[in-house]
Write an enzyme that holds these catalytic residues in place. Structure first.
Site, PDB file in Angstrom:
ATOM      1  N   LYS A  22       0.973  -0.832   0.517  1.00 46.46           N
ATOM      2  CA  LYS A  22      -0.006  -0.477  -0.163  1.00 46.46           C
ATOM      3  C   LYS A  22       0.896   1.299  -0.073  1.00 46.46           C
ATOM      4  O   LYS A  22       0.319   1.901  -0.928  1.00 46.46           O
ATOM      5  CB  LYS A  22      -1.167   0.279   1.441  1.00 46.46           C
ATOM      6  CG  LYS A  22      -1.644   1.363   1.481  1.00 46.46           C
ATOM      7  CD  LYS A  22      -2.063   1.571   3.094  1.00 46.46           C
ATOM      8  CE  LYS A  22      -1.058   1.789   4.064  1.00 46.46           C
ATOM      9  NZ  LYS A  22      -1.331   2.971   4.296  1.00 46.46           N
ATOM     10  N   ASP A 117      -4.560  12.666  13.366  1.00 46.83           N
ATOM     11  CA  ASP A 117      -5.478  11.624  13.029  1.00 46.83           C
ATOM     12  C   ASP A 117      -5.376  10.632  14.873  1.00 46.83           C
ATOM     13  O   ASP A 117      -4.775  11.869  15.124  1.00 46.83           O
ATOM     14  CB  ASP A 117      -5.452  10.637  11.661  1.00 46.83           C
ATOM     15  CG  ASP A 117      -3.255  10.361  12.013  1.00 46.83           C
ATOM     16  OD1 ASP A 117      -3.019  10.629  12.688  1.00 46.83           O
ATOM     17  OD2 ASP A 117      -3.104   9.790  11.012  1.00 46.83           O
TER      18      ASP A 117
HETATM   19  C1  UD1 Z   1       4.592   6.366   6.414  1.00 49.17           C
HETATM   20  C2  UD1 Z   1       3.616   5.305   5.844  1.00 49.17           C
HETATM   21  C3  UD1 Z   1       3.197   5.021   7.471  1.00 49.17           C
HETATM   22  C4  UD1 Z   1       4.160   4.531   8.719  1.00 49.17           C
HETATM   23  C5  UD1 Z   1       5.049   5.890   8.438  1.00 49.17           C
HETATM   24  C6  UD1 Z   1       6.675   5.744   9.182  1.00 49.17           C
HETATM   25  C7  UD1 Z   1       2.673   5.743   3.928  1.00 49.17           C
HETATM   26  C8  UD1 Z   1       1.017   6.562   3.789  1.00 49.17           C
HETATM   27  N1  UD1 Z   1       2.587   6.076   5.325  1.00 49.17           N
HETATM   28  O1  UD1 Z   1       4.084   7.679   6.825  1.00 49.17           O
HETATM   29  O2  UD1 Z   1       2.507   3.971   7.282  1.00 49.17           O
HETATM   30  O3  UD1 Z   1       3.951   3.959   9.734  1.00 49.17           O
HETATM   31  O4  UD1 Z   1       5.738   6.038   7.087  1.00 49.17           O
HETATM   32  O5  UD1 Z   1       7.330   4.535   8.737  1.00 49.17           O
HETATM   33  O6  UD1 Z   1       3.306   5.604   3.653  1.00 49.17           O
HETATM   34  N2  UD1 Z   1       7.379  14.210  10.560  1.00 49.17           N
HETATM   35  C9  UD1 Z   1       7.037  15.342  11.454  1.00 49.17           C
HETATM   36  N3  UD1 Z   1       6.842  16.705   9.781  1.00 49.17           N
HETATM   37  C10 UD1 Z   1       6.823  15.688   8.806  1.00 49.17           C
HETATM   38  C11 UD1 Z   1       6.672  14.442   8.471  1.00 49.17           C
HETATM   39  C12 UD1 Z   1       6.858  13.552  10.170  1.00 49.17           C
HETATM   40  O7  UD1 Z   1       7.074  15.975  12.427  1.00 49.17           O
HETATM   41  O8  UD1 Z   1       6.775  17.015   8.131  1.00 49.17           O
HETATM   42  C13 UD1 Z   1       7.054  12.821  12.021  1.00 49.17           C
HETATM   43  C14 UD1 Z   1       5.816  12.617  12.225  1.00 49.17           C
HETATM   44  O9  UD1 Z   1       4.939  12.861  12.455  1.00 49.17           O
HETATM   45  C15 UD1 Z   1       6.219  10.703  12.533  1.00 49.17           C
HETATM   46  C16 UD1 Z   1       7.354  10.931  12.109  1.00 49.17           C
HETATM   47  O10 UD1 Z   1       8.100  12.302  11.832  1.00 49.17           O
HETATM   48  O11 UD1 Z   1       6.619  11.738  13.893  1.00 49.17           O
HETATM   49  C17 UD1 Z   1       7.523   9.800  11.438  1.00 49.17           C
HETATM   50  O12 UD1 Z   1       6.849  10.141  10.697  1.00 49.17           O
HETATM   51  P1  UD1 Z   1       7.029   9.931   8.727  1.00 49.17           P
HETATM   52  O13 UD1 Z   1       8.380   8.990   8.523  1.00 49.17           O
HETATM   53  O14 UD1 Z   1       6.606  11.272   7.886  1.00 49.17           O
HETATM   54  O15 UD1 Z   1       5.679   9.103   8.110  1.00 49.17           O
HETATM   55  P2  UD1 Z   1       4.511   9.163   7.040  1.00 49.17           P
HETATM   56  O16 UD1 Z   1       5.228   9.812   5.559  1.00 49.17           O
HETATM   57  O17 UD1 Z   1       3.527  10.067   7.172  1.00 49.17           O
END
Ligand code: UD1
Length: 417
Positions: A22, A117
């Site tokens: 996914k 979320d």
């Molecule tokens: C993606 C995956 C999710 C998985 C996650 C971590 C998809 C659709 N989802 O989510 O299933 O659990 O990777 O492996 O691919 N953060 C910030 N600022 C930002 C971006 C992230 O503070 O701009 C923080 C988030 O709140 C979180 C952490 O960084 O605490 C990790 O997030 P991230 O790796 O970006 O996860 P997603 O891409 O949202």
């Protein structure tokens, strides 16, 4: 709203087929916005999140068709409307993946700002800051992020955290920027390497994806291609966990052990026997799982998406386990639901102390997100009586045929609509 009904099951036996990832497919779909023409994405799971991303691409102006053989055909026209409406972003955060490709190809993108979320507050500040480094500008207006880019310029970048989403957005913007972008502290997830392979096939010059340093040499144009999505490593963890609880012997066709090293090592500690086969993994469940300690970290660490599934197994393990969630601040809502089934789990900040109980009891419970729902299914396999999982639509966001495949392995599971 549909419900899943699970009764005590096992030992499981037979074979399941692992679908496309996914978290890869959604980003590959977004990347088709980078260049006009007709794309074929193979091994795309038939799940609700893919439908949502299809609707988003259609709202932008593409046409999307699902074929019988799990392939998606996407036609990206010359002209599109670079807007991601609230209704779709609110349903699925991965919608924000269109930001980078739209800025790079159209010079403009309007994306509704995602809210929090069930994992808590999920900002995209890092996505925006890194795109700004390439020359994009953003304004927030009435809940919509309005992005503009008048020719992106490649730059060296250091991410403060290896965010999956920020790495992907940056990668998809940098492929069409002029000059070279380096990303230090990039996310290393297999889905990033899959996206880079897709982009390179389209004519991009990306080196090092899958490692913490990615180098992107911008090109002027890209072209549409065909691509096969990598297998879903979270689906693999789901079936391994099911065998961890219900016992038995199962083959997971298509699973890639090279994407799952820590998971396989940790589940080995829990008493599962797992070995790679020519085209997948073979697993045998233990008499009773053993307690172990778990820590989630960015890849190659244990995935945060794996933890709820493993906690479900450890809730009936022999002994006390400690688990630490380092990726999302607030991802323990499923713990209370396991508690309703008799699990003995204490939450202390971002740590869990799991005292394994002999047996769980079936109860009405609620799926609060995709993996939480799957974890409750896993727990239900080892619970006396009937477990009724409400809000099963969350599970359908991420699994094409969880109920059917578990039933084929001999599990007592059905859907009540
Ligand atoms: C993606 C995956 C999710 C998985 C996650 C971590 C998809 C659709 N989802 O989510 O299933 O659990 O990777 O492996 O691919 N953060 C910030 N600022 C930002 C971006 C992230 O503070 O701009 C923080 C988030 O709140 C979180 C952490 O960084 O605490 C990790 O997030 P991230 O790796 O970006 O996860 P997603 O891409 O949202």
């Amino acid at each position: 709203m549909s419900r899943l009904i699970v009764r005590p099951s096992g030992p499981l036996s037979g074979e399941v087929v692992i679908g496309g990832a996914k978290n890869s497919a959604l980003k590959l779909m977004a990347a088709t916005l980078l260049a006009p023409g007709r794309y074929v994405l193979r091994n795309v799971p038939d799940i609700a999140d893919v439908d949502t991303m299809s609707q988003l691409l259609e709202a932008i102006g593409c046409s999307v068709r699902r074929r019988e053989d799990d392939a998606l055909e996407i036609e990206r026209p010359q002209r599109v409307t670079p807007e991601a409406p609230y209704e779709l972003v609110e349903q699925m955060r991965a919608s924000t993946a269109v930001l980078g490709p739209l800025l790079a190809s159209e010079g403009r993108a309007s994306v509704a700002k995602p809210g929090g979320d069930n994992f808590g507050d999920r900002p995209i500040d890092m996505h925006l800051r890194s795109l700004e480094q390439l020359g994009a500008t953003f304004e927030l207006s009435h809940g919509v992020i309005e992005g503009r880019a008048d020719g992106l310029v490649g730059r060296p970048q250091v991410l403060e955290y290896p965010s999956v989403g920020a790495t992907e957005n940056l990668l998809m913007a940098a492929v069409l920027a002029s000059g070279t972008t380096t990303i230090e502290n990039a996310a290393c997830e297999p889905e990033i390497a899959d996206l880079a392979a897709f982009l390179n096939r389209m004519g991009a010059h990306v080196l090092g994806a899958g490692s913490p340093t990615i180098t992107i040499e911008g090109v002027e144009t890209l072209h549409p291609v065909e691509h096969v999505t990598i297998p879903d490593r979270i689906e693999v963890a789901t079936y391994l966990s099911a065998v961890g609880v219900a016992g038995g012997e199962v083959t997971l066709r298509g699973a890639r052990s090279d994407h799952l090293e820590i998971l396989i090592e940790r589940m080995g500690h829990m008493g599962l026997r797992i070995s790679p086969e020519a085209d997948g993994l073979w697993v045998r469940g233990p008499e009773r799982p053993r307690a172990t300690d778990l820590v989630t970290l960015p890849y190659p660490g244990l995935a945060t998406d794996h933890l709820p599934l493993l906690v479900a197994v450890l809730s009936i393990a022999d002994g006390t386990s400690f688990a630490t969630e380092n990726v999302f601040a607030n991802r323990f809502r499923y713990v209370g639901e396991l508690g309703r089934m008799g699990a003995n789990i204490r939450v202390d900040g971002h740590h869990l102390v799991i005292d394994g109980v002999d047996r769980l009891e079936g109860a009405p419970v609620q799926a609060v997100d995709i993996r939480a729902g799957a974890a409750l299914v896993v727990a239900g396999l080892g619970a006396d009586g009937e477990t009724v999982i409400h809000d099963a639509h969350h599970v359908d966001r991420g699994y094409a045929s969880l109920v059917e495949q578990l039933a084929r392995l001999g599990a007592d599971i059905s859907r009540d609509t």
